[in-house]
Design a protein around this motif. Structure first.
Motif, mmCIF file in Angstrom:
data_model
loop_
_atom_site.group_PDB
_atom_site.id
_atom_site.type_symbol
_atom_site.label_atom_id
_atom_site.label_comp_id
_atom_site.label_asym_id
_atom_site.label_seq_id
_atom_site.Cartn_x
_atom_site.Cartn_y
_atom_site.Cartn_z
ATOM 1 N N VAL A 155 26.726 4.375 -86.659
ATOM 2 C CA VAL A 155 25.360 4.824 -86.924
ATOM 3 C C VAL A 155 25.200 5.492 -88.288
ATOM 4 O O VAL A 155 24.084 5.696 -88.737
ATOM 5 C CB VAL A 155 24.842 5.768 -85.805
ATOM 6 C CG1 VAL A 155 24.638 4.996 -84.521
ATOM 7 C CG2 VAL A 155 25.749 6.931 -85.586
ATOM 8 N N ASN B 195 22.487 -8.775 -89.027
ATOM 9 C CA ASN B 195 21.367 -8.439 -89.906
ATOM 10 C C ASN B 195 20.689 -9.709 -90.408
ATOM 11 O O ASN B 195 19.463 -9.825 -90.386
ATOM 12 C CB ASN B 195 21.847 -7.582 -91.072
ATOM 13 C CG ASN B 195 20.696 -7.026 -91.885
ATOM 14 O OD1 ASN B 195 19.604 -6.806 -91.388
ATOM 15 N ND2 ASN B 195 20.941 -6.796 -93.160
ATOM 16 N N SER C 56 16.746 -4.166 -96.240
ATOM 17 C CA SER C 56 17.280 -3.615 -95.001
ATOM 18 C C SER C 56 18.614 -2.913 -95.248
ATOM 19 O O SER C 56 18.857 -1.812 -94.739
ATOM 20 C CB SER C 56 17.462 -4.751 -93.993
ATOM 21 O OG SER C 56 18.162 -4.323 -92.870
ATOM 22 N N LEU D 83 19.313 0.965 -94.850
ATOM 23 C CA LEU D 83 20.344 1.430 -93.932
ATOM 24 C C LEU D 83 21.252 2.459 -94.601
ATOM 25 O O LEU D 83 21.666 3.438 -93.977
ATOM 26 C CB LEU D 83 21.174 0.233 -93.450
ATOM 27 C CG LEU D 83 22.301 0.521 -92.484
ATOM 28 C CD1 LEU D 83 21.758 1.090 -91.188
ATOM 29 C CD2 LEU D 83 23.078 -0.757 -92.217
ATOM 30 N N ALA E 198 16.004 10.145 -87.909
ATOM 31 C CA ALA E 198 15.330 8.870 -87.697
ATOM 32 C C ALA E 198 15.637 7.845 -88.779
ATOM 33 O O ALA E 198 15.351 6.662 -88.613
ATOM 34 C CB ALA E 198 13.829 9.089 -87.602
ATOM 35 N N ILE F 149 18.270 6.368 -89.706
ATOM 36 C CA ILE F 149 19.170 5.281 -89.329
ATOM 37 C C ILE F 149 18.387 4.134 -88.700
ATOM 38 O O ILE F 149 18.751 2.975 -88.824
ATOM 39 C CB ILE F 149 20.309 5.785 -88.401
ATOM 40 C CG1 ILE F 149 21.420 4.755 -88.312
ATOM 41 C CG2 ILE F 149 19.791 6.135 -87.039
ATOM 42 C CD1 ILE F 149 22.177 4.558 -89.572
ATOM 43 N N ILE F 150 17.270 4.447 -88.056
ATOM 44 C CA ILE F 150 16.420 3.420 -87.442
ATOM 45 C C ILE F 150 15.316 2.993 -88.417
ATOM 46 O O ILE F 150 15.054 1.803 -88.596
ATOM 47 C CB ILE F 150 15.782 3.939 -86.128
ATOM 48 C CG1 ILE F 150 16.870 4.304 -85.113
ATOM 49 C CG2 ILE F 150 14.798 2.938 -85.557
ATOM 50 C CD1 ILE F 150 17.712 3.165 -84.631
ATOM 51 N N LEU F 151 14.680 3.968 -89.055
ATOM 52 C CA LEU F 151 13.568 3.660 -89.950
ATOM 53 C C LEU F 151 14.013 3.045 -91.277
ATOM 54 O O LEU F 151 13.274 2.256 -91.862
ATOM 55 C CB LEU F 151 12.740 4.924 -90.218
ATOM 56 C CG LEU F 151 11.973 5.479 -89.026
ATOM 57 C CD1 LEU F 151 11.278 6.779 -89.400
ATOM 58 C CD2 LEU F 151 10.974 4.455 -88.511
ATOM 59 N N PHE G 284 14.197 -0.817 -91.267
ATOM 60 C CA PHE G 284 12.830 -1.316 -91.057
ATOM 61 C C PHE G 284 12.020 -1.188 -92.343
ATOM 62 O O PHE G 284 11.422 -2.155 -92.820
ATOM 63 C CB PHE G 284 12.156 -0.544 -89.917
ATOM 64 C CG PHE G 284 10.711 -0.882 -89.746
ATOM 65 C CD1 PHE G 284 10.335 -2.030 -89.073
ATOM 66 C CD2 PHE G 284 9.724 -0.055 -90.265
ATOM 67 C CE1 PHE G 284 8.989 -2.356 -88.920
ATOM 68 C CE2 PHE G 284 8.390 -0.367 -90.121
ATOM 69 C CZ PHE G 284 8.012 -1.521 -89.448
ATOM 70 N N LEU H 207 15.468 -4.425 -87.718
ATOM 71 C CA LEU H 207 15.857 -3.372 -86.776
ATOM 72 C C LEU H 207 16.613 -3.966 -85.587
ATOM 73 O O LEU H 207 17.649 -3.435 -85.171
ATOM 74 C CB LEU H 207 14.617 -2.620 -86.307
ATOM 75 C CG LEU H 207 14.846 -1.401 -85.454
ATOM 76 C CD1 LEU H 207 15.706 -0.381 -86.173
ATOM 77 C CD2 LEU H 207 13.504 -0.790 -85.081
ATOM 78 N N PHE I 8 20.032 -4.859 -86.775
ATOM 79 C CA PHE I 8 20.874 -3.670 -86.919
ATOM 80 C C PHE I 8 21.405 -3.216 -85.564
ATOM 81 O O PHE I 8 22.600 -2.962 -85.398
ATOM 82 C CB PHE I 8 20.092 -2.531 -87.591
ATOM 83 C CG PHE I 8 20.793 -1.212 -87.516
ATOM 84 C CD1 PHE I 8 21.929 -0.976 -88.267
ATOM 85 C CD2 PHE I 8 20.328 -0.204 -86.677
ATOM 86 C CE1 PHE I 8 22.592 0.240 -88.187
ATOM 87 C CE2 PHE I 8 20.972 1.011 -86.594
ATOM 88 C CZ PHE I 8 22.112 1.233 -87.356
ATOM 89 N N ILE I 9 20.519 -3.124 -84.578
ATOM 90 C CA ILE I 9 20.932 -2.674 -83.247
ATOM 91 C C ILE I 9 21.922 -3.657 -82.627
ATOM 92 O O ILE I 9 22.929 -3.256 -82.036
ATOM 93 C CB ILE I 9 19.701 -2.444 -82.347
ATOM 94 C CG1 ILE I 9 18.903 -1.248 -82.871
ATOM 95 C CG2 ILE I 9 20.107 -2.225 -80.897
ATOM 96 C CD1 ILE I 9 17.533 -1.077 -82.252
#
Length: 161
Positions: free
Chosen positions: A21, A70, A87, A91, A101, A103-105, A108, A134, A137-138
């Motif tokens: 992460v 990705n 992206s 990241l 946030a 790491i998620i935003l 995106f 996103l 990434f997940i």
């Protein structure tokens, strides 16, 4: 002393999972550091050529999983190389700009910005591509988690049995 050594080795593996992460942390380096620490602190006797070959294959798959997840996430939602680069940049810098946030935003926003700036896509299309980034990434984090668990599991199987 043996317990302390195992705690140090386990700490290397925990740091490697933190790298899932926080991409600034090189996960593979910490996993291999755990392997090498075991060798230096206990013995290298358990490590055969096959061990290093298998772990090398896992390492290659680990790197490929990150890139492919990705790429597929962005491409599946209609993104371009600009979204992939955006992206990736998002990241890397997202967690520093937006501490939790990010790491998620980050991925995106990076993909969204890449598409809007380079390809002049409208916000709705760019946002859809950002969602793809996103999801990629997940998916990559999940795939890398499994691969890292397999690497550590193979290590433990090798040294304990």
């Amino acid at each position: 002393m043996g317990v302390l050594y195992w705690i140090i080795i386990a700490a290397m593996f925990v740091i490697a999972f933190a790298g899932l992460v926080f991409p600034i942390i090189p996960s593979v380096v910490f996993i291999v550091a755990g392997f090498l620490l075991y060798g230096f602190l206990f013995t290298f006797e358990h490590y055969s050529y096959m061990f290093w070959i298998v772990e090398g294959i896992f390492t290659a798959v680990l790197f490929a999983a990150d890139y492919i997840a990705n790429l597929l996430g962005v491409k599946r939602f209609g993104g371009s190389r600009a979204a992939i680069w955006g992206s990736t940049v998002g990241l890397l810098i997202g967690p520093f700009v937006i501490p939790v946030a990010g790491i998620i935003l980050g991925p995106f926003i990076g993909a969204l910005a890449g598409e809007m700036i380079v390809h002049k896509k409208d916000i709705k299309t760019a946002a859809k591509i950002g969602v793809g980034s996103l999801i990629g990434f997940i998916s990559g984090v999940l795939a890398k988690s499994v691969i890292q668990l397999m690497m550590i599991g193979y290590f433990l199987w090798t040294v304990l049995y």
